[in-house]
Design a protein around this motif. Structure first.
Motif, PDB file in Angstrom:
ATOM      1  N   LEU A 185       0.832  -1.217   0.000  1.00 43.00           N
ATOM      2  CA  LEU A 185       0.000   0.000   0.000  1.00 43.00           C
ATOM      3  C   LEU A 185       0.860   1.258   0.000  1.00 43.00           C
ATOM      4  O   LEU A 185       0.524   2.249  -0.650  1.00 43.00           O
ATOM      5  CB  LEU A 185      -0.924   0.006   1.229  1.00 43.00           C
ATOM      6  CG  LEU A 185      -2.160  -0.889   1.119  1.00 43.00           C
ATOM      7  CD1 LEU A 185      -2.859  -1.001   2.458  1.00 43.00           C
ATOM      8  CD2 LEU A 185      -3.123  -0.350   0.064  1.00 43.00           C
TER       9      LEU A 185
ATOM     10  N   LEU B 151       2.212   1.675  -3.504  1.00 44.58           N
ATOM     11  CA  LEU B 151       1.131   2.065  -4.430  1.00 44.58           C
ATOM     12  C   LEU B 151       0.719   3.519  -4.199  1.00 44.58           C
ATOM     13  O   LEU B 151       0.535   4.287  -5.145  1.00 44.58           O
ATOM     14  CB  LEU B 151      -0.070   1.133  -4.200  1.00 44.58           C
ATOM     15  CG  LEU B 151      -0.957   0.874  -5.406  1.00 44.58           C
ATOM     16  CD1 LEU B 151      -0.164   0.316  -6.569  1.00 44.58           C
ATOM     17  CD2 LEU B 151      -2.085  -0.085  -5.030  1.00 44.58           C
ATOM     18  N   SER B 152       0.602   3.913  -2.902  1.00 40.47           N
ATOM     19  CA  SER B 152       0.225   5.305  -2.599  1.00 40.47           C
ATOM     20  C   SER B 152       1.300   6.255  -3.101  1.00 40.47           C
ATOM     21  O   SER B 152       0.996   7.315  -3.643  1.00 40.47           O
ATOM     22  CB  SER B 152       0.087   5.566  -1.097  1.00 40.47           C
ATOM     23  OG  SER B 152      -0.481   4.527  -0.467  1.00 40.47           O
TER      24      SER B 152
ATOM     25  N   LEU C 271      -6.471   4.854  -1.034  1.00 36.03           N
ATOM     26  CA  LEU C 271      -5.236   4.163  -0.634  1.00 36.03           C
ATOM     27  C   LEU C 271      -4.748   4.649   0.720  1.00 36.03           C
ATOM     28  O   LEU C 271      -4.338   3.857   1.571  1.00 36.03           O
ATOM     29  CB  LEU C 271      -4.142   4.389  -1.688  1.00 36.03           C
ATOM     30  CG  LEU C 271      -4.277   3.585  -2.970  1.00 36.03           C
ATOM     31  CD1 LEU C 271      -3.316   4.083  -4.021  1.00 36.03           C
ATOM     32  CD2 LEU C 271      -4.017   2.107  -2.699  1.00 36.03           C
ATOM     33  N   TRP C 272      -4.813   5.954   0.953  1.00 33.99           N
ATOM     34  CA  TRP C 272      -4.378   6.494   2.238  1.00 33.99           C
ATOM     35  C   TRP C 272      -5.283   6.014   3.371  1.00 33.99           C
ATOM     36  O   TRP C 272      -4.820   5.764   4.476  1.00 33.99           O
ATOM     37  CB  TRP C 272      -4.326   8.029   2.181  1.00 33.99           C
ATOM     38  CG  TRP C 272      -3.050   8.526   1.563  1.00 33.99           C
ATOM     39  CD1 TRP C 272      -1.945   7.787   1.261  1.00 33.99           C
ATOM     40  CD2 TRP C 272      -2.742   9.875   1.169  1.00 33.99           C
ATOM     41  NE1 TRP C 272      -0.972   8.581   0.703  1.00 33.99           N
ATOM     42  CE2 TRP C 272      -1.422   9.863   0.638  1.00 33.99           C
ATOM     43  CE3 TRP C 272      -3.426  11.089   1.207  1.00 33.99           C
ATOM     44  CZ2 TRP C 272      -0.804  11.010   0.154  1.00 33.99           C
ATOM     45  CZ3 TRP C 272      -2.793  12.220   0.724  1.00 33.99           C
ATOM     46  CH2 TRP C 272      -1.504  12.193   0.212  1.00 33.99           C
TER      47      TRP C 272
ATOM     48  N   LEU D 287      -4.291   2.537   4.051  1.00 37.15           N
ATOM     49  CA  LEU D 287      -2.987   2.571   4.721  1.00 37.15           C
ATOM     50  C   LEU D 287      -3.164   2.948   6.198  1.00 37.15           C
ATOM     51  O   LEU D 287      -2.568   2.333   7.088  1.00 37.15           O
ATOM     52  CB  LEU D 287      -2.105   3.609   4.007  1.00 37.15           C
ATOM     53  CG  LEU D 287      -0.605   3.528   4.188  1.00 37.15           C
ATOM     54  CD1 LEU D 287      -0.073   2.168   3.767  1.00 37.15           C
ATOM     55  CD2 LEU D 287       0.080   4.618   3.374  1.00 37.15           C
TER      56      LEU D 287
END
Ligand code: SF4
Ligand code: SF4
Length: 449
Positions: free
Chosen positions: A74, A77-78, A327-328, A331
């Motif tokens: 993650l 990806l972020s 995504l955040w 995360l």
């Protein structure tokens, strides 16, 4: 005009002006941060550690070990989506202002070169001149300083990868005790020296994958260093005393002369442009001199130049921002629910339940406890429910080194009276002292009643 092997080395003129001064200040901050960060510690561990060799990464105090697949995935990806979003809106702001390659090349190595050899014209003459004692002295001094700084950068890189403690050991202990890592420093010193002394702008124009992705990431609304061709064309020399019918570009080639990648920004947005702002300053100085408005080359977007419409937030940026937010959030959830240990406990392959003479049933399990932190943990394993006990095979030392693992086998022993069916869910936990680190479940098999 593009950089070709024949036109190298490039001799960009010394940049000066408002934007350059801002970049000098910003670069000092970046270099200071780069050198100070490895020494900053949080809760006894480095604030940032990028040990990709052993997949131990610490970002702002959060340790991402080999077991943190989700966190690692993650985060990567972020980071990638953030770069895409940032580039779509702000173009190559990163390249011009914060990329260590540009910062060190333009603000450290190039400045040393100007100080020792002089501006572009003098450098060219010196290169063509025979090897006099003056040339030997200047070249020798320049390349010695380049080598020393390359050595410092190689050490800096190692401080990020291994941490300052390890680096201090390599420096303070005999070389033969750390021959592998010392060789690493020597090799990276060579690589940095080659990069800053010879490769230079080609690191951005040929090697860097981010630079090559620009055509995909940028759109007509992205903010970039750009030439206002509507205002500048048709270009033509300035003739004093006659009425000017051409555009504002007086074809002085100053924007080309200062470009560290050797391009002509008037040909439009190019992959080779690192947005260093040197051409903005050069052109502004010319515009001032001839009495035209500044900003013929400036930070702007293609749409502003061609259609006079400024649109920073487009449906595309909304899309990227939404993905990044998702995504955040994921995360944040993974970080918030993360435990210090990760335990797997399975029934030993091929084993059956054992009926004991004291009215209890035993199941044999194998377990592995992984340490997801960067410090030592002394864990203990507990059976929370149903009532019963754990009997370890032997007396295993469960102490976990940083990012380490311990394993063993254990009998779970439960009185028959606690077991209501053939399969019972066991609740277990891992603790250190009074602090519970993790809870998990497994199944316990008993004979059919
Ligand atoms: S510095 Fe400005 S005026 Fe001179 S060639 Fe470049 S764009 Fe034209
Ligand atoms: S075109 Fe301008 S901004 Fe781009 S690299 Fe050359 S001087 Fe820097």
């Amino acid at each position: 005009m593009k950089t070709s092997p024949e036109s190298r080395p490039l001799y960009p003129q010394r940049p000066e002006g408002k934007w350059h001064n801002r970049r000098v200040v910003f670069s000092i901050v970046i270099i200071a941060l780069l050198f100070v960060t490895p020494f900053v510690r949080m809760d006894g561990q480095p604030l940032v550690l990028l040990n990709v060799l052993e997949r131990k990464i610490i970002l702002f105090g959060i340790f991402i070990g080999p077991q943190d697949y989700w966190l690692f995935g993650l985060t990567m990806l972020s980071f990638f989506v953030f770069i895409v979003l940032f580039t779509t809106v702000f173009g190559r702001l990163w390249c011009g202002w914060a990329c260590p390659q540009t910062v060190f090349m333009e603000m450290v190595f190039r400045k040393i070169e100007y100080a020792i050899e002089g501006d572009a014209g003098k450098q060219k003459l010196l290169d063509k001149a025979p090897w006099t004692s003056e040339k030997v002295l200047k070249k020798g001094l320049k390349y010695t300083i380049f080598l020393i700084i390359s050595f410092a950068i190689a050490n800096l890189l190692l401080a990020y990868v291994l941490g300052t403690d390890e680096l201090y050991k390599i420096i303070s202990e005999p070389i033969e005790d750390h021959i592998g890592l010392f060789s690493g420093i020597v090799i990276f010193t060579g690589v940095f020296y080659w990069n800053f002394a010879w490769l230079r702008e080609q690191a951005c124009t040929v090697v860097c994958p981010y630079g090559r992705l620009q055509s995909v990431l940028l759109d007509r609304n992205s903010i970039n260093v750009a030439y206002d061709h509507g205002r500048g064309e048709p270009r033509g020399k300035l003739h004093k005393g006659s009425d000017r019918t051409e555009g504002d570009c007086i074809n002085c080639f100053q924007c080309v002369a200062v470009c560290p990648t050797g391009i002509d920004i008037r040909n439009g947005t190019q992959m080779e442009c690192v947005n260093c702002t040197a051409c903005i300053d050069a052109c502004d100085a010319i515009m001032e001199k001839v009495g035209f408005d500044r900003g013929l080359i400036r930070y702007t977007s293609e749409n502003v130049i061609e259609r006079k419409t400024a649109k920073v937030i487009t449906p595309r940026t909304w899309g990227y921002a939404a993905v990044l937010l998702l995504l955040w959030s994921a995360l944040g959830f993974v970080v918030a629910t993360r435990t210090d240990t990760q335990t797997t406990l399975f029934r030993a392959p091929g084993s059956r339940y054992i009926e004991n003479s004291d009215g209890t049933i035993s199941n044999l399990y194998t377990f592995k406890i992984f340490n997801k932190t960067n410090h030592i943990i002394k864990p203990s394993l507990h059976l929370d429910s149903p009532h019963g006990k754990l009997l370890f095979a032997g007396s295993p030392d469960l102490t976990l080194e940083a990012a380490g693992m311990s394993e063993g086998t254990v009998f779970v022993i439960i009185p028959k009276s606690e077991l209501k069916s053939r399969k019972t869910v066991l609740k277990l936990s891992v603790s250190q002292g009074n602090q519970q680190l993790e809870t998990f479940e497994t199944t316990f098999i008993a004979p059919e009643e």
